[in-house]
Design a protein around this motif. Structure first.
Motif, PDB file in Angstrom:
ATOM      1  N   LEU A   2     -36.826 -25.868  53.958  1.00  0.00           N
ATOM      2  CA  LEU A   2     -36.893 -25.686  55.579  1.00  0.00           C
ATOM      3  C   LEU A   2     -36.813 -24.385  56.174  1.00  0.00           C
ATOM      4  O   LEU A   2     -37.362 -23.727  57.196  1.00  0.00           O
ATOM      5  CB  LEU A   2     -35.834 -26.586  56.211  1.00  0.00           C
ATOM      6  CG  LEU A   2     -35.968 -27.918  55.908  1.00  0.00           C
ATOM      7  CD1 LEU A   2     -34.737 -28.965  56.560  1.00  0.00           C
ATOM      8  CD2 LEU A   2     -37.221 -28.641  56.434  1.00  0.00           C
ATOM      9  N   THR A   3     -35.982 -23.173  55.277  1.00  0.00           N
ATOM     10  CA  THR A   3     -35.978 -21.866  55.641  1.00  0.00           C
ATOM     11  C   THR A   3     -36.759 -20.933  54.957  1.00  0.00           C
ATOM     12  O   THR A   3     -37.475 -20.036  55.536  1.00  0.00           O
ATOM     13  CB  THR A   3     -34.429 -21.451  55.326  1.00  0.00           C
ATOM     14  OG1 THR A   3     -33.477 -22.502  56.059  1.00  0.00           O
ATOM     15  CG2 THR A   3     -33.977 -20.012  55.900  1.00  0.00           C
ATOM     16  N   TYR A   4     -37.147 -21.175  53.739  1.00  0.00           N
ATOM     17  CA  TYR A   4     -37.806 -20.285  52.880  1.00  0.00           C
ATOM     18  C   TYR A   4     -39.101 -20.527  52.425  1.00  0.00           C
ATOM     19  O   TYR A   4     -39.877 -19.536  51.889  1.00  0.00           O
ATOM     20  CB  TYR A   4     -36.684 -19.771  51.496  1.00  0.00           C
ATOM     21  CG  TYR A   4     -35.408 -19.322  51.919  1.00  0.00           C
ATOM     22  CD1 TYR A   4     -35.156 -18.023  52.122  1.00  0.00           C
ATOM     23  CD2 TYR A   4     -34.469 -20.175  51.935  1.00  0.00           C
ATOM     24  CE1 TYR A   4     -34.002 -17.443  52.346  1.00  0.00           C
ATOM     25  CE2 TYR A   4     -33.082 -19.646  52.131  1.00  0.00           C
ATOM     26  CZ  TYR A   4     -32.854 -18.311  52.390  1.00  0.00           C
ATOM     27  OH  TYR A   4     -31.711 -17.823  52.657  1.00  0.00           O
ATOM     28  N   LEU A   5     -39.643 -21.679  52.435  1.00  0.00           N
ATOM     29  CA  LEU A   5     -40.946 -22.223  51.902  1.00  0.00           C
ATOM     30  C   LEU A   5     -41.858 -21.092  52.218  1.00  0.00           C
ATOM     31  O   LEU A   5     -42.843 -20.785  51.528  1.00  0.00           O
ATOM     32  CB  LEU A   5     -41.092 -23.441  52.300  1.00  0.00           C
ATOM     33  CG  LEU A   5     -42.343 -23.908  51.613  1.00  0.00           C
ATOM     34  CD1 LEU A   5     -42.583 -24.036  50.112  1.00  0.00           C
ATOM     35  CD2 LEU A   5     -42.725 -25.547  52.053  1.00  0.00           C
ATOM     36  N   GLU A   6     -41.941 -20.833  53.687  1.00  0.00           N
ATOM     37  CA  GLU A   6     -43.364 -20.200  53.991  1.00  0.00           C
ATOM     38  C   GLU A   6     -43.127 -18.621  53.405  1.00  0.00           C
ATOM     39  O   GLU A   6     -44.067 -18.107  53.149  1.00  0.00           O
ATOM     40  CB  GLU A   6     -43.432 -20.107  55.980  1.00  0.00           C
ATOM     41  CG  GLU A   6     -43.785 -21.476  56.305  1.00  0.00           C
ATOM     42  CD  GLU A   6     -42.689 -22.401  56.402  1.00  0.00           C
ATOM     43  OE1 GLU A   6     -41.506 -22.445  56.287  1.00  0.00           O
ATOM     44  OE2 GLU A   6     -43.331 -23.954  56.092  1.00  0.00           O
TER      45      GLU A   6
ATOM     46  N   ILE B 299     -42.998 -19.312  40.844  1.00  0.00           N
ATOM     47  CA  ILE B 299     -41.728 -18.895  41.836  1.00  0.00           C
ATOM     48  C   ILE B 299     -40.996 -20.012  41.944  1.00  0.00           C
ATOM     49  O   ILE B 299     -41.444 -21.283  42.230  1.00  0.00           O
ATOM     50  CB  ILE B 299     -42.237 -18.540  43.317  1.00  0.00           C
ATOM     51  CG1 ILE B 299     -43.064 -17.294  43.347  1.00  0.00           C
ATOM     52  CG2 ILE B 299     -40.950 -18.636  44.175  1.00  0.00           C
ATOM     53  CD1 ILE B 299     -43.635 -16.977  44.830  1.00  0.00           C
ATOM     54  N   ASP B 300     -39.760 -19.996  41.556  1.00  0.00           N
ATOM     55  CA  ASP B 300     -38.645 -21.133  41.218  1.00  0.00           C
ATOM     56  C   ASP B 300     -37.923 -20.981  42.476  1.00  0.00           C
ATOM     57  O   ASP B 300     -36.991 -20.090  43.039  1.00  0.00           O
ATOM     58  CB  ASP B 300     -37.822 -20.921  40.178  1.00  0.00           C
ATOM     59  CG  ASP B 300     -36.924 -21.976  39.687  1.00  0.00           C
ATOM     60  OD1 ASP B 300     -36.798 -22.822  40.733  1.00  0.00           O
ATOM     61  OD2 ASP B 300     -36.156 -21.840  38.905  1.00  0.00           O
ATOM     62  N   MET B 301     -37.914 -22.126  43.494  1.00  0.00           N
ATOM     63  CA  MET B 301     -37.094 -22.151  44.641  1.00  0.00           C
ATOM     64  C   MET B 301     -35.896 -22.806  44.347  1.00  0.00           C
ATOM     65  O   MET B 301     -35.344 -23.364  45.442  1.00  0.00           O
ATOM     66  CB  MET B 301     -38.032 -22.940  45.638  1.00  0.00           C
ATOM     67  CG  MET B 301     -38.939 -22.018  46.371  1.00  0.00           C
ATOM     68  SD  MET B 301     -39.728 -22.628  47.813  1.00  0.00           S
ATOM     69  CE  MET B 301     -38.187 -22.869  48.910  1.00  0.00           C
TER      70      MET B 301
ATOM     71  N   ASN C 265     -42.354 -27.610  59.333  1.00  0.00           N
ATOM     72  CA  ASN C 265     -41.997 -26.279  59.809  1.00  0.00           C
ATOM     73  C   ASN C 265     -43.108 -25.473  60.466  1.00  0.00           C
ATOM     74  O   ASN C 265     -42.615 -24.765  61.431  1.00  0.00           O
ATOM     75  CB  ASN C 265     -41.977 -25.486  58.127  1.00  0.00           C
ATOM     76  CG  ASN C 265     -40.699 -25.765  57.579  1.00  0.00           C
ATOM     77  OD1 ASN C 265     -39.997 -26.799  57.776  1.00  0.00           O
ATOM     78  ND2 ASN C 265     -40.446 -25.603  56.161  1.00  0.00           N
ATOM     79  N   ALA C 266     -44.264 -25.789  60.258  1.00  0.00           N
ATOM     80  CA  ALA C 266     -45.463 -25.187  60.698  1.00  0.00           C
ATOM     81  C   ALA C 266     -45.354 -25.715  62.275  1.00  0.00           C
ATOM     82  O   ALA C 266     -45.796 -25.142  63.310  1.00  0.00           O
ATOM     83  CB  ALA C 266     -46.913 -25.242  60.236  1.00  0.00           C
TER      84      ALA C 266
END
Length: 232
Positions: A98-102, A90-92, A135-136
């Motif tokens: 901060l918004t999409y990692l999880e 998966i290429d981020m 984030n967690a």
């Protein structure tokens, strides 16, 4: 892998008898073993070029399946252009961690599971680890329900340990199925010391070598994955 210990005539002369403070040769051997261990750690993360072992970056590449399909690279003698020998990717790029990692972590975890795999370890660099931790932490503090698995001793995702290492490539997170990832050694040549030998052109100097014959292998592809280009 091979490292050597040199033992010169001068060192022999000043490091003998009752007046010696410590054994230089014992210390040299310990330093050599530490150097080998550091090299092994770096090799585990390597790309498998030259005579290096096939490291994690080669076995679980930071590439999407589309990129692997167009690649001429091989792993274990098999072309990764074959769909059955491609790991998940998966290429981020362009997406804030901060918004999409999880969201992408959940997707990777489930994609591996649906391909008959199981995530046992999540491996990453310190920055990515701390990004997830923050984030967690925010979710735990602001939500009445515990969304992320987090303790002060160990950070986890879906109850699986997250491990960071200083030699891990920046901005990448790997999902590893330990059943399909093996560290293989030749027992006859694992931390094997040679006998002391003299140099032909260096009089009164002896040397011995420590040798390791090893490699890392994967026995599956779709059971592993990599999220890469992780930035805030």
């Amino acid at each position: 892998l091979a490292f050597s210990v040199n033992w010169s005539s001068e060192e022999k002369r000043v490091n003998r008898g009752a007046g010696k403070l410590f054994s230089i040769i014992d210390r040299k051997i310990e330093v050599t073993k530490e150097s080998l261990e550091n090299d092994l750690s770096a090799g585990l993360w390597g790309s498998g070029t030259g005579k290096q072992m096939d490291g994690i970056q080669k076995l679980i590449p930071a590439q999407t399946t589309a990129t692997q399909a167009a690649s001429s690279n091989t792993i274990g003698g098999q072309a990764i252009s074959q769909s059955w020998w491609q790991s998940q990717g998966i290429d981020m790029t362009g997406y804030s961690s901060l918004t999409y990692l999880e969201n992408y972590m959940f997707n990777m975890f489930n994609t591996i599971q649906i391909n008959n795999g199981q995530t046992d370890w999540l491996l990453m660099d310190q920055t990515v680890y701390e990004t997830y931790w923050k984030n967690a932490r925010d979710m735990i503090f602001t939500s009445p329900t515990k969304i992320a698995d987090l303790t002060f001793d160990l950070c986890k995702f879906m109850s699986k340990p997250m491990i960071f290492d200083e030699k891990a490539p920046a901005g990448e997170m790997r999902f590893v199925d330990k059943r399909r990832f093996q560290f293989c050694v030749d027992p006859e040549w694992w931390m094997k010391w040679s006998d002391w030998q003299s140099f032909l052109n260096v009089p009164f100097t002896d040397a011995k070598h420590i040798i390791c014959v090893l490699n890392t292998v994967r026995t599956g592809a779709r059971e592993h994955g990599c999220i890469f280009n992780i930035t805030e």
